[in-house]
Design an enzyme around this catalytic site. Structure first.
Site, PDB file in Angstrom:
ATOM      1  N   ARG A 262     120.850  30.297  54.492  1.00  0.00           N
ATOM      2  CA  ARG A 262     120.081  29.087  54.470  1.00  0.00           C
ATOM      3  C   ARG A 262     118.709  29.333  53.888  1.00  0.00           C
ATOM      4  NH1 ARG A 262     120.612  28.398  61.314  1.00  0.00           N
ATOM      5  NH2 ARG A 262     122.826  27.953  61.062  1.00  0.00           N
ATOM      6  N   ARG A 277     114.248  35.160  60.878  1.00  0.00           N
ATOM      7  CA  ARG A 277     114.366  34.057  60.127  1.00  0.00           C
ATOM      8  C   ARG A 277     114.777  34.416  58.654  1.00  0.00           C
ATOM      9  NH1 ARG A 277     113.629  28.959  61.699  1.00  0.00           N
ATOM     10  NH2 ARG A 277     112.142  29.775  63.419  1.00  0.00           N
ATOM     11  N   GLU A 349     115.541  31.813  70.786  1.00  0.00           N
ATOM     12  CA  GLU A 349     116.882  31.459  70.639  1.00  0.00           C
ATOM     13  C   GLU A 349     117.664  32.583  69.908  1.00  0.00           C
ATOM     14  OE1 GLU A 349     119.469  28.291  67.898  1.00  0.00           O
ATOM     15  OE2 GLU A 349     117.211  28.045  67.891  1.00  0.00           O
ATOM     16  N   SER A 352     123.095  28.433  70.006  1.00  0.00           N
ATOM     17  CA  SER A 352     122.756  26.922  70.312  1.00  0.00           C
ATOM     18  C   SER A 352     124.079  26.475  70.272  1.00  0.00           C
ATOM     19  CB  SER A 352     122.020  26.311  69.016  1.00  0.00           C
ATOM     20  OG  SER A 352     121.738  24.958  69.371  1.00  0.00           O
ATOM     21  N   ARG A 391     120.153  38.533  65.267  1.00  0.00           N
ATOM     22  CA  ARG A 391     119.115  38.270  66.402  1.00  0.00           C
ATOM     23  C   ARG A 391     119.618  39.139  67.570  1.00  0.00           C
ATOM     24  NH1 ARG A 391     116.118  32.469  66.548  1.00  0.00           N
ATOM     25  NH2 ARG A 391     115.320  32.470  64.243  1.00  0.00           N
TER      26      ARG A 391
END
Length: 427
Positions: A262, A277, A349, A352, A391
């Site tokens: 990403r 991130r 988070e 999801s 994560r």
């Protein structure tokens, strides 16, 4: 992608749903484009009908010896043919304009999704596990990893730039162990089929799972026109593209462990330290493809599967339902699972899980047909992280850190770590 027929019948409902997501009204423009398309098709059909009639009249005129009439009709057919060719090109342009407009409209939230502008309106639905009380001030993951001598951001920056990480030794093995543990859980107990899928995909596959056109800047594009996947949701969901499935074979459940890429466009200044991130990270993804009437229950099931990962690792977490303003573009309803990070003193988070209805299926041309039914229906698709491996590594480091700088390995991971119980600082 939404059904234009539904939009024509429910323009007010569309605009109300868009308003709940903080988006501008769009029904009037979409209906205008569809009216333009419809009227143009009527005109084309009229031209084609006249061409057919004139062609028949040419034969009659020739048969009766009326050469002048035959020549006039031949000239008329030639003009009509040219008009039809031009009209077909116009039809393609109108169709493309309508499709482009529809492709930029987000999915419609389910009725039970909380309405709100952003994450402030998210609603917690459950909390599992009690955060550990430390006898020392808990550190953040990057402090732990660097002190262990097994996490290197500086050298990663020299090699690849910002938002990359190098893991070594036991931390590299721990990341691999987490991925294997998740795959074994989802395939062995949760009924998902493991898939090794391409991580370079065509634009059509990205469009099918609504990464394109809206989120092009969030992904990496190769020089030969392919895209690096931002999540294995892309190849896994597209396993059903351009197919009509037998309803008796549903649901399809897939899982994969892949690197994800990403660009993190728009995230400047957010989570710049550490590996929360990243441009490149590993994630175990879950994808379900179901019949229309099964997707809501499947959403609850999928979320429970993701939660089970954290339960087995004894990591405290909470599950929230996202508000209309915080929900992803293609989702009708989303649960976020947030793991407790003591170094940040916050829930963050880690998964999801979204139900998309037939939104993606329309883009992919993915249908199913039940026994005894003449008409095929669009499948419903769901996707969820099961979970983000990087994560989860962060969560393990922060929740299992010790005062001497070591990290205890969770019991569930020790078989994957060769029996190692503790990661010690490198001497």
């Amino acid at each position: 992608m939404l059904d234009i027929r539904w939009i024509r019948d429910n323009p007010d409902k569309l605009d109300a749903a868009l308003a709940s997501r903080g988006a501008a009204p769009a029904a009037a423009e979409l209906v205008r484009l569809d009216e333009q398309r419809r009227s143009h098709l009527v005109r084309l059909q009229e031209l084609q009908g006249r061409r057919n009639d004139a062609s028949k009249e040419i034969g009659k005129a020739k048969g009766s010896g009326d050469a002048a009439r035959a020549d006039a009709l031949i000239a008329e057919v030639a003009e009509i043919k040219a008009a039809i060719q031009e009209g077909e090109e116009t039809e393609r342009r109108i169709d493309q304009a309508l499709e482009d407009a529809l492709a930029r409209i987000p999915n419609l939230p389910l009725d039970d999704v909380p309405v709100g502008p952003d994450e402030s309106a998210n609603v917690e639905v459950r909390r599992v596990g009690e955060p550990r009380r430390f006898e020392f001030k808990p550190k953040e993951h990057f402090e732990i990893g660097e002190a262990l001598g097994l996490m290197d951001f500086e050298q990663a920056g020299k090699i690849a730039g910002a938002r990359f990480t190098i893991l070594k030794g036991a931390l590299a093995r721990l990341e691999r162990a987490l991925g294997q543990f998740m795959l074994d859980l989802h395939t062995g107990e949760h009924g998902y089929q493991e898939v090794v899928a391409p991580i370079l995909v065509r634009g059509e596959a990205m469009f099918g799972t609504n990464q394109l056109p809206k989120f092009a800047e969030d992904s990496f594009h190769t020089t030969d026109g392919r895209w690096l996947i931002p999540t294995s949701e892309v190849p896994l969901t597209n396993l059903a593209r351009e197919q009509t499935l037998d309803a008796a074979t549903l649901p399809w459940r897939f899982t994969a462990l892949t690197p994800c890429f990403r660009s993190e466009a728009g995230s400047a200044g957010r989570d710049t330290r550490g590996m929360l991130r990243q441009h490149q990270f590993y994630k175990v993804e879950m994808v379900s493809i179901t019949a229309e009437d099964a997707s809501i229950d499947e959403h609850e099931r999928m979320t429970a599967c993701a939660e089970e990962v954290l339960k087995r690792l004894d990591l405290p977490f909470r599950t929230v339902v996202l508000s209309t303003g915080d929900m992803g573009f293609g989702a009708r309803k989303t649960y976020d699972i947030e793991v407790w990070l003591p170094g940040q003193n916050a829930y963050r988070e880690i998964s999801s899980c979204s139900v998309c209805g037939d939104f993606q299926a329309r883009r992919m041309g993915a249908r199913y047909k039940a026994a005894g039914e003449k008409q095929a229906r669009y499948v419903h698709t769901l996707n969820g992280s099961g979970v983000a491996v990087g994560r989860c590594l962060i969560a393990v480091l922060e929740n299992y850190q010790n005062g001497d700088g070591s990290v205890t390995i969770p019991e569930a991971l020790r078989p994957y770590m060769g029996g190692l119980a503790t990661i010690q600082a490198q001497g």
